[in-house]
Design a protein around this motif. Structure first.
Motif, PDB file in Angstrom:
ATOM      1  N   LEU A 351     113.032  42.429  88.920  1.00  0.00           N
ATOM      2  CA  LEU A 351     114.095  42.022  89.837  1.00  0.00           C
ATOM      3  C   LEU A 351     114.198  42.985  91.015  1.00  0.00           C
ATOM      4  O   LEU A 351     114.270  42.570  92.180  1.00  0.00           O
ATOM      5  N   VAL A 352     114.193  44.281  90.730  1.00  0.00           N
ATOM      6  CA  VAL A 352     114.301  45.292  91.787  1.00  0.00           C
ATOM      7  C   VAL A 352     113.108  45.210  92.730  1.00  0.00           C
ATOM      8  O   VAL A 352     113.265  45.233  93.959  1.00  0.00           O
ATOM      9  N   ALA A 353     111.907  45.120  92.180  1.00  0.00           N
ATOM     10  CA  ALA A 353     110.710  45.052  93.021  1.00  0.00           C
ATOM     11  C   ALA A 353     110.747  43.825  93.920  1.00  0.00           C
ATOM     12  O   ALA A 353     110.428  43.904  95.114  1.00  0.00           O
ATOM     13  N   ARG A 354     111.132  42.689  93.356  1.00  0.00           N
ATOM     14  CA  ARG A 354     111.143  41.451  94.156  1.00  0.00           C
ATOM     15  C   ARG A 354     112.188  41.515  95.255  1.00  0.00           C
ATOM     16  O   ARG A 354     111.922  41.106  96.390  1.00  0.00           O
ATOM     17  N   GLN A 355     113.384  42.043  94.951  1.00  0.00           N
ATOM     18  CA  GLN A 355     114.398  42.129  95.996  1.00  0.00           C
ATOM     19  C   GLN A 355     114.026  43.157  97.058  1.00  0.00           C
ATOM     20  O   GLN A 355     114.303  42.959  98.243  1.00  0.00           O
ATOM     21  N   ALA A 356     113.385  44.242  96.655  1.00  0.00           N
ATOM     22  CA  ALA A 356     112.949  45.227  97.640  1.00  0.00           C
ATOM     23  C   ALA A 356     111.922  44.626  98.588  1.00  0.00           C
ATOM     24  O   ALA A 356     112.004  44.797  99.809  1.00  0.00           O
ATOM     25  N   LEU A 357     110.942  43.913  98.047  1.00  0.00           N
ATOM     26  CA  LEU A 357     109.918  43.300  98.887  1.00  0.00           C
ATOM     27  C   LEU A 357     110.510  42.179  99.743  1.00  0.00           C
ATOM     28  O   LEU A 357     110.147  42.026 100.916  1.00  0.00           O
ATOM     29  N   SER A 358     111.438  41.414  99.178  1.00  0.00           N
ATOM     30  CA  SER A 358     112.083  40.353  99.953  1.00  0.00           C
ATOM     31  C   SER A 358     112.898  40.941 101.090  1.00  0.00           C
ATOM     32  O   SER A 358     112.921  40.392 102.197  1.00  0.00           O
ATOM     33  N   GLY A 359     113.573  42.055 100.820  1.00  0.00           N
ATOM     34  CA  GLY A 359     114.299  42.720 101.896  1.00  0.00           C
ATOM     35  C   GLY A 359     113.386  43.182 103.001  1.00  0.00           C
ATOM     36  O   GLY A 359     113.729  43.116 104.188  1.00  0.00           O
ATOM     37  N   MET A 360     112.202  43.672 102.630  1.00  0.00           N
ATOM     38  CA  MET A 360     111.210  44.053 103.635  1.00  0.00           C
ATOM     39  C   MET A 360     110.845  42.848 104.507  1.00  0.00           C
ATOM     40  O   MET A 360     110.721  42.958 105.732  1.00  0.00           O
ATOM     41  N   LEU A 361     110.654  41.700 103.874  1.00  0.00           N
ATOM     42  CA  LEU A 361     110.241  40.500 104.610  1.00  0.00           C
ATOM     43  C   LEU A 361     111.372  39.964 105.478  1.00  0.00           C
ATOM     44  O   LEU A 361     111.138  39.502 106.597  1.00  0.00           O
ATOM     45  N   TRP A 362     112.605  40.013 104.993  1.00  0.00           N
ATOM     46  CA  TRP A 362     113.754  39.644 105.818  1.00  0.00           C
ATOM     47  C   TRP A 362     113.945  40.629 106.970  1.00  0.00           C
ATOM     48  O   TRP A 362     114.577  40.290 107.985  1.00  0.00           O
ATOM     49  N   GLY A 363     113.424  41.829 106.833  1.00  0.00           N
ATOM     50  CA  GLY A 363     113.644  42.873 107.836  1.00  0.00           C
ATOM     51  C   GLY A 363     112.820  42.736 109.088  1.00  0.00           C
ATOM     52  O   GLY A 363     112.872  43.609 109.958  1.00  0.00           O
ATOM     53  N   MET A 407     111.549  46.139 110.874  1.00  0.00           N
ATOM     54  CA  MET A 407     112.609  47.056 111.286  1.00  0.00           C
ATOM     55  C   MET A 407     113.058  47.946 110.124  1.00  0.00           C
ATOM     56  O   MET A 407     113.019  47.530 108.956  1.00  0.00           O
ATOM     57  N   PRO A 408     113.553  49.150 110.420  1.00  0.00           N
ATOM     58  CA  PRO A 408     114.131  49.975 109.357  1.00  0.00           C
ATOM     59  C   PRO A 408     115.391  49.347 108.754  1.00  0.00           C
ATOM     60  O   PRO A 408     115.595  49.372 107.550  1.00  0.00           O
ATOM     61  N   ASP A 409     116.252  48.781 109.611  1.00  0.00           N
ATOM     62  CA  ASP A 409     117.507  48.172 109.179  1.00  0.00           C
ATOM     63  C   ASP A 409     117.986  47.319 110.336  1.00  0.00           C
ATOM     64  O   ASP A 409     118.225  47.831 111.423  1.00  0.00           O
ATOM     65  N   LYS A 410     118.150  46.016 110.125  1.00  0.00           N
ATOM     66  CA  LYS A 410     118.410  45.118 111.258  1.00  0.00           C
ATOM     67  C   LYS A 410     119.847  45.189 111.773  1.00  0.00           C
ATOM     68  O   LYS A 410     120.152  44.548 112.778  1.00  0.00           O
ATOM     69  N   TRP A 411     120.710  45.955 111.121  1.00  0.00           N
ATOM     70  CA  TRP A 411     122.023  46.219 111.706  1.00  0.00           C
ATOM     71  C   TRP A 411     122.092  47.636 112.251  1.00  0.00           C
ATOM     72  O   TRP A 411     122.347  47.836 113.418  1.00  0.00           O
ATOM     73  N   GLU A 412     121.846  48.621 111.413  1.00  0.00           N
ATOM     74  CA  GLU A 412     122.016  50.002 111.867  1.00  0.00           C
ATOM     75  C   GLU A 412     120.874  50.474 112.761  1.00  0.00           C
ATOM     76  O   GLU A 412     121.087  51.225 113.703  1.00  0.00           O
ATOM     77  N   TYR A 413     119.663  50.045 112.474  1.00  0.00           N
ATOM     78  CA  TYR A 413     118.496  50.451 113.270  1.00  0.00           C
ATOM     79  C   TYR A 413     117.706  49.215 113.688  1.00  0.00           C
ATOM     80  O   TYR A 413     116.586  49.004 113.219  1.00  0.00           O
TER      81      TYR A 413
END
Length: 883
Positions: A351-363, A407-413
């Motif tokens: 679960l953690v790996a998939r959400q981390a990778l998905s967050g990368m793709l949303w980023g 992006m590093p972070d689509k709100w803060e950075y």
């Protein structure tokens, strides 16, 4: 075709087409450098959150859970209204850098739950209060708090205790340009509530700036929104159920902003004013450049309302088949991740790996910035203040970007950062290696890299210097991708030769192979600003700056050796980087950066008279030298006899450099030669600090600063002013670099990741018999492979449920104590060194996404072999590397 093969087939057969639409919309365009046309560079206040709903942006767009095309010409996202807020919820709210007691900070809760690499399937989740959003309270209370106080978050205001909307949006692509969407809004409150949902479609304003006369159009036909654009073509948005179409223009409300006449009687905030205030601010003719489908959804407590939408080329009002498409694409996503994430992992680790990778793709984000036009102004606009011509980024007129970038972070950075991007690509390579490779090449292209060879750091100051990790990242991506794309490696290698030369010419003040570089991405890790001028005409010789360059030399050496296997002309360049590494490593060990008494590396303040003053901070600055290490095997030396002969001759004729390059063993199970700044004796002394839980080692990884400094702060007299460095495991009390990050104690993923890799390199050479006490004081002896495994496990544990079912990253955070948020995982910028709690940017799935790399690659797979042996059996066609 099986579900497992479907996403890989899309990546293989038509990646450009399937990636044409994606989550490339920023979470924040207001308060960015690109939108700042002020004289003083006050980006946070030039375009504020309050102005954002009324002002047409120049360079980018923003939205909630949104998508756009790869050129961000047409955008789709969601707006919500709870019936009591003064404005629609169209964007994430947060504090600016000056407003926050620890710098800028988003004050909402949302998650990038899932995504495939082609965005054929995506899921986004968001919590929206049912009572008035506490905009003023968040600003006022955080302004009252000091840097010694915790941040005041949305949950602290109590508004979520009065009920909230738990909103989830799913996207599925039927074809590359036909999408179906499903929005579910659950009433997590105690009474019947009504939610207004507005799927919103609009064109980025490209017509008002005098660059093009072409103006696209949106209109309502038969209840659906029709978008016409000369580049995008004709697209349709329709939905099920009952809604009211609303249309205005993506034009600034000049009357509200500046007291002037607006270009349109129905400006950008027209839909907001109509829904929230009942104003006659939408076009009754149903034509414009911004439109929404206005749903009004009454929902019982605990119940869920659902709407389905269709967006794309299909000229239909029907959303028939939406459910089938969503089910199919989700099942394909499940199959894809099952093929990526090893079955040996637990369900929670997967679960953690998939959400981390998905967050990368949303980023990913469409990043648009033409510095020349930004400095000089647009043809149809008044010229910017003359101060800008010599101000921020004025030396980067060549930079002209209009690309989708991680992006590093689509709100803060919401802008790329060069060293962040390197780490991001390592994680992304597990799911989309072609995208990862393209990102590394992109930053080296002529419209990014300066003509002098410098890579741009980030938009607040392209001139700043980030650690040179591009070559390291390229090697890791090359290996993760199967170690066969030699053309990619050659392309990156040739561009990095230029960047390496810039470093040698610009950051070695005395030409003695001891390097500077300033803050080098480590922000406030020192007692003073390492990028600032020091008194007495002195300069700072940096342990990390020098070690980064030694590591850079070894990375380029490894690249050259791989490429030399198929093109012998690379042997000459390999020899160059071997010798350059030897010179840097020797200089570092001979010229005052190593403290023999302490057994540690320190920065050195060199005065004008030649006196050196060590900056005796036990920090990550002194650990970076560990990362400059690699091994060579006999197989490599046999296949590259010219290089092998030059290596032997160099050691014979220049024995001064032998310590860095001549360590050898005779063991068929181990690599035969170690190239490293740190020899085994010094390694053991440094590890005495690293593996001590009262120093660097924490339950959640390695601290950026030793806990020793909690009781022993470091004071340095800088020209009569005392600068202090002490251990701060959470948010910093220092405003160096804006106060929104802290390298004075918390755990950061990038440095930890590099140290773990370095320990594996040493283990490969030293073998199982070379052990250390781990942790210090435990009485247990472990080899370095086991130590690396354990540190990786400590890092991963930040996100995994502990024995009590709590994830340290969110421990003590009120919303996450709810069972319905048990699997909602934020990926922060850095982490409390004592508790693992997330700190800084809350969606830094940039380098923190490295947790997926740690989980996906076990010890055997992670252990990098000698670069020559790794490729000994491969057969690359000569034309792949330009022979």
């Amino acid at each position: 075709m099986s579900n497992e093969d479907a996403e890989r087939a899309r990546l293989r057969d038509d990646p450009a087409g399937w990636r044409r639409w994606g989550p490339y919309l920023s979470e924040r365009a207001w308060g960015t450098v690109r939108e700042d046309y002020s004289a003083d560079g006050d980006a946070w206040n030039y375009v504020t959150h309050d102005q954002a709903r009324s002002r047409a942006f120049r360079w980018s767009e923003e939205g909630l859970g949104g998508i756009c095309d790869e050129h961000q010409l047409l955008c789709l996202s969601f707006a919500f209204w709870n019936g009591v807020d003064p404005i629609l919820k169209e964007r994430i709210f947060g504090l600016t850098g000056p407003q926050g007691n620890h710098g800028e900070d988003a004050k909402e809760y949302w998650w990038y739950v899932d995504s495939t690499p082609t965005h054929s399937w995506m899921r986004w989740r968001y919590l929206y209060p049912q009572v008035a959003f506490p905009y003023d309270d968040l600003v006022t209370e955080n302004a009252r708090r000091s840097q010694l106080d915790p941040e005041y978050e949305l949950a602290d205001t109590g508004v979520l205790d009065n009920g909230f909307w738990d909103i989830t949006v799913d996207y599925a692509k039927e074809t590359p340009e036909d999408l179906v969407l499903e929005l579910r809004a659950r009433n997590a409150g105690a009474a019947l509530q009504t939610l207004h949902v507005l799927p919103t479609l609009w064109f980025r304003n490209t017509w008002v700036w005098g660059i093009t006369d072409t103006k696209p159009a949106l209109q309502v036909e038969n209840g659906r929104i029709v978008a016409d654009h000369t580049v995008v073509g004709r697209m349709f948005l329709t939905g099920d159920g009952d809604y009211t179409p609303l249309v205005c223009d993506n034009e600034s409300n000049a009357e509200r902003l500046w007291g002037a006449a607006s270009r349109s009687p129905f400006p950008k905030d027209g839909i907001n004013d109509h829904v929230a205030r009942g104003a006659a601010s939408v076009n009754p003719a149903l034509q414009g450049t911004k439109a929404a489908l206005h749903y009004v959804l009454p929902v019982d407590p605990g119940a869920t309302a659902m709407i389905r939408l269709r967006f794309g080329r299909r000229e239909t009002n029907a959303v028939d088949g939406a459910s089938a498409a969503l089910v199919l694409r989700r099942s394909e996503a499940d199959a894809f991740y099952a093929s990526v994430i090893p079955s040996r992992l637990s369900a929670d680790e997967r679960l953690v790996a998939r959400q981390a990778l998905s967050g990368m793709l949303w980023g990913k984000q469409f990043y648009h910035y033409n510095v020349t036009r930004w400095l000089d102004g647009d043809p149809a606009e008044p010229p910017p203040p003359p101060q800008r011509l010599t101000g921020r980024n004025s030396g980067w007129r060549h930079l002209d970007t209009a690309d989708v970038i991680s992006m590093p972070d689509k709100w803060e950075y919401p802008w790329f950062a060069s060293w962040d991007l390197g780490f991001q690509c390592v994680a992304l390579a597990h799911v989309d290696p072609e995208f990862a490779k393209g990102q590394l090449i992109l930053l080296c292209r002529e419209w990014y890299m300066h003509a002098n060879g410098q890579l741009p750091a980030y938009e607040w100051s392209f001139d700043d210097v980030n650690p040179p990790v591009h070559a390291w990242a390229a090697l890791r991506v090359f290996e993760i991708d199967g170690a066969t794309d030699y053309q990619f490696l050659a392309r990156v290698f040739h561009k990095l030769l230029i960047n390496f030369t810039w470093w040698v010419n610009r950051e070695d003040a005395e030409g003695n192979n001891i390097f500077e570089g300033g803050f080098l991405g480590l922000d406030n890790i020192g007692p003073f600003n390492r990028s600032g001028m020091l008194p007495d005409g002195g300069h700072l010789e940096q342990s990390d700056g020098t070690a980064w360059m030694a590591m850079y030399s070894l990375n380029l050496l490894e690249m050259a050796l791989i490429l030399a296997t198929y093109d012998r002309t690379y042997e000459d360049v390999a020899t160059k980087f071997f010798e350059h590494f030897a010179a840097i490593a020797t200089a570092m060990n001979e010229q005052g950066l190593w403290d023999e008494g302490a057994g540690f590396y320190y920065d050195s303040w060199q005065l004008a008279d030649g006196t050196r003053i060590p900056i005796q901070a036990r920090s990550f600055v002194g650990l970076i030298p560990l990362c400059a290490a690699t091994t060579l095997g006999d197989e490599t030396l046999r296949r590259l006899p010219d290089f092998a002969e030059r290596l032997r001759l160099f050691i014979k004729l220049k024995p001064r450099y032998a310590a860095a390059v001549s360590l050898e063993v005779q063991d068929a199970q181990r690599e035969s030669r170690l190239l490293a700044i740190v020899n085994p004796d010094r390694l053991r002394r440094i590890l005495d600090y690293v593996l001590d839980e009262s120093e660097f080692l924490s339950d959640h990884g390695l601290r950026a600063l030793s806990r020793f400094h909690a009781a022993h702060p470091l004071d340095i007299d800088i020209g009569g002013v005392v600068a202090r460095l002490d251990y701060e495991p959470a948010e910093s009390t220092s405003r160096l670099y804006g106060g929104n990050s802290n390298w004075r104690g918390p755990v950061w993923f990038p440095g930890n990741h590099l140290i773990i890799e370095a320990l594996r390199v040493y283990h490969r050479f030293l073998g199982d018999a070379w052990t250390v006490e781990y942790p210090r004081g435990s009485g247990r002896q472990e080899h370095l492979g086991t130590v690396a495994d354990d540190i990786a496990a400590r890092l991963s544990s930040i996100f995994l449920k502990d024995a009590g079912g709590v994830r340290p990253v969110v421990a003590g955070t009120k919303p996450y104590q709810r069972p319905d948020l048990a699997d909602a995982i934020p990926f922060h910028e850095y982490f409390h060194a004592e508790t693992g709690r997330g700190l800084g940017a809350s969606h830094q799935t940039g380098w923190t996404g490295l947790v997926a790399d740690l989980l996906l690659r076990g010890t055997r797979a992670r252990d990098r072999f000698d670069v020559g042996t790794l490729h000994a059996s491969a057969k690359a066609p000569a034309d792949q590397i330009g022979q």
